[in-house]
Scaffold this motif. Structure first.
Motif, short mmCIF file in Angstrom:
data_model
loop_
_atom_site.label_atom_id
_atom_site.label_comp_id
_atom_site.label_asym_id
_atom_site.label_seq_id
_atom_site.Cartn_x
_atom_site.Cartn_y
_atom_site.Cartn_z
N GLU A 259 0.83 -1.21 0.00
CA GLU A 259 0.00 0.00 0.00
C GLU A 259 0.86 1.26 0.00
O GLU A 259 0.65 2.17 -0.79
CB GLU A 259 -0.91 -0.01 1.24
CG GLU A 259 -1.77 1.24 1.40
CD GLU A 259 -2.92 1.32 0.41
OE1 GLU A 259 -3.43 2.43 0.21
OE2 GLU A 259 -3.28 0.27 -0.15
N ARG A 262 2.85 1.71 -3.33
CA ARG A 262 2.02 2.18 -4.44
C ARG A 262 1.69 3.67 -4.28
O ARG A 262 1.63 4.42 -5.25
CB ARG A 262 0.74 1.35 -4.54
CG ARG A 262 0.09 1.41 -5.92
CD ARG A 262 -1.18 0.59 -5.96
NE ARG A 262 -0.99 -0.80 -5.60
CZ ARG A 262 -0.56 -1.72 -6.45
NH1 ARG A 262 -0.24 -1.40 -7.69
NH2 ARG A 262 -0.42 -2.98 -6.06
N ARG A 267 3.85 2.25 -8.31
CA ARG A 267 4.07 0.88 -8.79
C ARG A 267 4.65 0.04 -7.66
O ARG A 267 5.16 0.58 -6.67
CB ARG A 267 5.05 0.86 -9.97
CG ARG A 267 6.41 1.48 -9.69
CD ARG A 267 7.23 1.66 -10.96
NE ARG A 267 8.42 2.47 -10.74
CZ ARG A 267 9.66 1.99 -10.77
NH1 ARG A 267 9.87 0.69 -11.00
NH2 ARG A 267 10.70 2.78 -10.58
N VAL A 268 4.53 -1.25 -7.79
CA VAL A 268 5.16 -2.18 -6.86
C VAL A 268 5.93 -3.21 -7.68
O VAL A 268 5.65 -3.43 -8.86
CB VAL A 268 4.14 -2.89 -5.95
CG1 VAL A 268 3.44 -1.90 -5.04
CG2 VAL A 268 3.11 -3.64 -6.77
#
Length: 287
Positions: A259, A262, A267-268
């Motif tokens: 969380e 992002r 982005r992850v």
């Protein structure tokens, strides 16, 4: 010897002789840092970078800044979901606008001054000593380990707590106006959130808790942001405010939450998804 070369080139070793761990000058710098951290959770080592390099520091940050992820978001001081199940008067229900941006580590050149300093072992040892830690590790997060915080004119980094217990940062470019670092020393503890005090700050009635810092490019700031509510006030004028964030931890392998990642970077990566199930926190405070 390579590490010594990095320090001699970048750090004002006349003021901060990092290679002389047992020397009186460094012992005094560490003693003063520990005392100020114990008192207010914050210390500033003035002129840490050689003065002739402050323009290089600024110019390198300016080249990185376009790689920042920009997204104005509605957040709260705890960086938890806005629909979290909280009591009506909980300060986590107060919605703030986050307009700052971050350049992630994978967009920062390895030869940049801030990257070379971040990975230097003697610098890491010095930071650990200032925080009175037996060991210190680079944040394993491939995005958040080292980043450049960018606050554009008209934007701010609103009141928040850090996930990590300590933060190392360096202003690389000040705003023309505004962009002041404000913080509330130890407004909460590992045992207590002190919600009334936090709510007072967020609603503008808690001025008695707020301290302000005048930071200059090349100053090294050590801060315990897990327990001290803090923000960068709105930036005015034509120039962005830039600061490098050196993310370290006292435990190896730490990766940011999905969380939070992002939110900050848009982005992850697989590293974040893999670490999500094994997230570890040292206390029960809201994030």
């Amino acid at each position: 010897m390579a590490a010594l070369g990095v320090l001699d080139e970048i750090v004002d070793t006349g003021r901060y002789p990092l290679a002389e761990a047992e020397g009186p000058a460094l012992r005094e710098a560490v003693r003063r840092a520990r005392a100020e951290l114990a008192d207010t959770g914050c210390t500033v080592l003035r002129g840490f970078i050689r003065p002739e390099l402050t323009e290089t520091l600024r110019a390198q940050g300016e080249l990185m800044a376009p790689h920042a992820h920009y997204e104005v978001e509605r957040v709260n001081a705890y960086n938890i979901p806005l629909d979290a199940d909280l009591p009506e008067d909980h300060p986590g229900r107060i919605v703030l606008e986050r307009g700052n941006a971050f350049v992630p580590r994978d967009r920062i050149p390895a030869d940049a001054l801030i990257h070379r300093l971040y990975t230097d072992e003697l610098f890491q040892r010095f930071v650990a000593d200032c925080f009175d830690l037996s060991e210190l590790h680079e944040f394993a997060d491939p995005l958040a380990g080292l980043c450049l915080n960018v606050v554009a004119p008209g934007m701010s980094h609103p009141w928040h707590f850090d996930t990590n217990e300590f933060t190392v940062s360096m202003l690389t470019q000040p705003a023309e106006e505004g962009g002041v670092f404000e913080y509330c020393p130890n407004i909460r503890t590992p045992e207590a959130e002190h919600l009334d005090d936090v709510r007072a700050v967020l609603t503008g009635t808690g001025e008695r808790f707020v301290q302000r810092l005048e930071l200059r490019p090349g100053d090294l700031q050590l801060f315990q942001g897990r327990f001290s509510l803090h923000r960068v006030s709105p930036v005015d004028g034509a120039r962005q405010r830039h600061s490098a964030i050196f993310a370290y931890t006292d435990r190896p392998g730490m990766v940011g939450t999905v969380e939070r990642t992002r939110q900050l970077f848009g982005r992850v990566l697989p590293d974040h998804l893999a670490a999500a199930a094994d997230a570890v926190r040292g206390d029960r405070l809201l994030d």
